[in-house]
Design a protein around this motif. Sequence first.
Motif, mmCIF file in Angstrom:
data_model
loop_
_atom_site.group_PDB
_atom_site.id
_atom_site.type_symbol
_atom_site.label_atom_id
_atom_site.label_comp_id
_atom_site.label_asym_id
_atom_site.label_seq_id
_atom_site.Cartn_x
_atom_site.Cartn_y
_atom_site.Cartn_z
ATOM 1 N N GLN A 1 0.820 -1.439 -0.130
ATOM 2 C CA GLN A 1 -0.045 -0.059 0.122
ATOM 3 C C GLN A 1 0.535 1.031 0.541
ATOM 4 N N GLN A 2 2.235 1.685 0.773
ATOM 5 C CA GLN A 2 3.207 2.476 0.645
ATOM 6 C C GLN A 2 3.496 2.826 -1.031
ATOM 7 N N PRO A 3 3.264 3.790 -0.981
ATOM 8 C CA PRO A 3 4.216 4.043 -2.785
ATOM 9 C C PRO A 3 5.555 3.732 -2.975
ATOM 10 N N VAL A 4 6.358 3.765 -3.939
ATOM 11 C CA VAL A 4 7.723 3.092 -3.780
ATOM 12 C C VAL A 4 8.277 4.704 -4.096
ATOM 13 N N GLN A 5 9.427 5.109 -3.909
ATOM 14 C CA GLN A 5 10.091 5.876 -4.158
ATOM 15 C C GLN A 5 11.369 5.113 -4.347
ATOM 16 N N SER A 6 11.908 5.930 -5.702
ATOM 17 C CA SER A 6 13.631 5.609 -6.416
ATOM 18 C C SER A 6 14.123 7.096 -6.892
ATOM 19 N N PRO A 7 15.611 7.002 -6.327
ATOM 20 C CA PRO A 7 16.206 6.084 -6.244
ATOM 21 C C PRO A 7 15.914 6.200 -4.362
ATOM 22 N N GLU A 14 27.236 20.373 -5.450
ATOM 23 C CA GLU A 14 26.319 21.659 -5.714
ATOM 24 C C GLU A 14 26.285 22.091 -6.847
ATOM 25 N N GLY A 15 25.235 21.970 -7.512
ATOM 26 C CA GLY A 15 24.380 22.178 -9.128
ATOM 27 C C GLY A 15 24.048 21.464 -9.522
ATOM 28 N N GLU A 16 23.957 20.287 -9.394
ATOM 29 C CA GLU A 16 23.786 19.162 -10.079
ATOM 30 C C GLU A 16 22.173 19.023 -9.545
ATOM 31 N N ASP A 17 21.588 18.521 -10.467
ATOM 32 C CA ASP A 17 20.076 18.002 -10.936
ATOM 33 C C ASP A 17 20.199 16.814 -10.071
ATOM 34 N N ALA A 18 19.054 16.493 -9.785
ATOM 35 C CA ALA A 18 18.265 15.654 -8.870
ATOM 36 C C ALA A 18 16.910 15.453 -9.029
ATOM 37 N N VAL A 19 16.277 14.590 -9.996
ATOM 38 C CA VAL A 19 14.864 13.675 -10.021
ATOM 39 C C VAL A 19 14.614 12.488 -8.706
ATOM 40 N N ILE A 20 13.554 12.670 -8.124
ATOM 41 C CA ILE A 20 13.213 11.339 -7.558
ATOM 42 C C ILE A 20 11.729 11.900 -8.032
ATOM 43 N N ASN A 21 10.950 10.023 -7.460
ATOM 44 C CA ASN A 21 10.397 9.360 -8.023
ATOM 45 C C ASN A 21 9.429 8.818 -6.916
ATOM 46 N N CYS A 22 8.252 8.744 -7.230
ATOM 47 C CA CYS A 22 7.329 8.218 -5.947
ATOM 48 C C CYS A 22 6.304 7.643 -7.513
ATOM 49 N N SER A 23 5.978 6.184 -6.501
ATOM 50 C CA SER A 23 4.300 5.479 -7.317
ATOM 51 C C SER A 23 3.974 4.680 -6.942
ATOM 52 N N SER A 24 2.655 4.657 -6.562
ATOM 53 C CA SER A 24 1.747 4.044 -6.500
ATOM 54 C C SER A 24 0.935 3.131 -7.445
ATOM 55 N N SER A 25 0.084 1.947 -5.872
ATOM 56 C CA SER A 25 -1.229 1.165 -7.023
ATOM 57 C C SER A 25 -2.186 1.741 -6.798
ATOM 58 N N LYS A 26 -1.842 2.352 -6.328
ATOM 59 C CA LYS A 26 -3.762 3.391 -6.089
ATOM 60 C C LYS A 26 -3.989 3.974 -6.979
ATOM 61 N N SER A 72 6.577 13.435 -9.331
ATOM 62 C CA SER A 72 8.116 13.383 -9.472
ATOM 63 C C SER A 72 8.914 14.177 -9.107
ATOM 64 N N LEU A 73 9.611 15.038 -8.476
ATOM 65 C CA LEU A 73 10.414 16.121 -7.486
ATOM 66 C C LEU A 73 11.402 16.334 -8.422
#
Lengths: 112, 114
Positions: A1-7, A14-26, A72-73
């Motif tokens: 039931q918990q959403p899954v985050q990656s990575p 400093e200065g680099e970019d990042a993306v954080i993902n969150c996926s839900s089954s609901k 995604s963040l």
Amino acid sequence: QQPVQSPQAVILREGEDAVINCSSSKALYSVHWYRQKHGEAPVFLMILLKGGEQKGHEKISASFNEKKQQSSLYLTASQLSYSGTYFCGTEVGSGNTGKLIFGQGTTLQVKP
Amino acid sequence: DVKVTQSSRYLVKRTGEKVFLECVQDMDHENMFWYRQDPGLGLRLIYFSYDVKMKEKGDIPEGYSVSREKKERFSLILESASTNQTSMYLCASHTGGSGANVLTFGAGSRLTVL
């Protein structure tokens, strides 16, 4: 039931970019993003509502794909102050209950 | 600013003891929540309350109970503490009603059960 985050963890300069993902089954009403610095309470960053409305933070953006039940963040030009653990919280049903189910968290470390 | 105050930052208890974790919010929020935070598992919802004397189970209520006698106060109770309840406990509140609202968290209570 918990959403899954990656990575699970990210290390940046400093200065680099990042993306954080969150996926839900609901099917989701909203997705919230919070950041927690070590030893502190989680702090609200961003909320994305079903229908596309977005509220949030000046230097951090996010997207919400309702059909895929994913969010995604995006952290651009990262700063040292971005370090911490990021959690997505998902709200199901008709919404605005405040009842959030959180992912397991993504630890972000920004180095000089 | 909304303040959510958890009375104890650090507690050490023995197995079998009864433990009370107190949470107070000062903004007349309707909804209050107790989460448990463990490494690799994120925040898991234990119990929540939408009004005085009302409570609903979250995802991991076993071994816990709650009390909400006044709107501003939400207590988490461990009737007989066990070592697997060693964790960080976070209280949060939410205003409820219409519109997009966010959770405000307390600083947490770190419980160690020996």
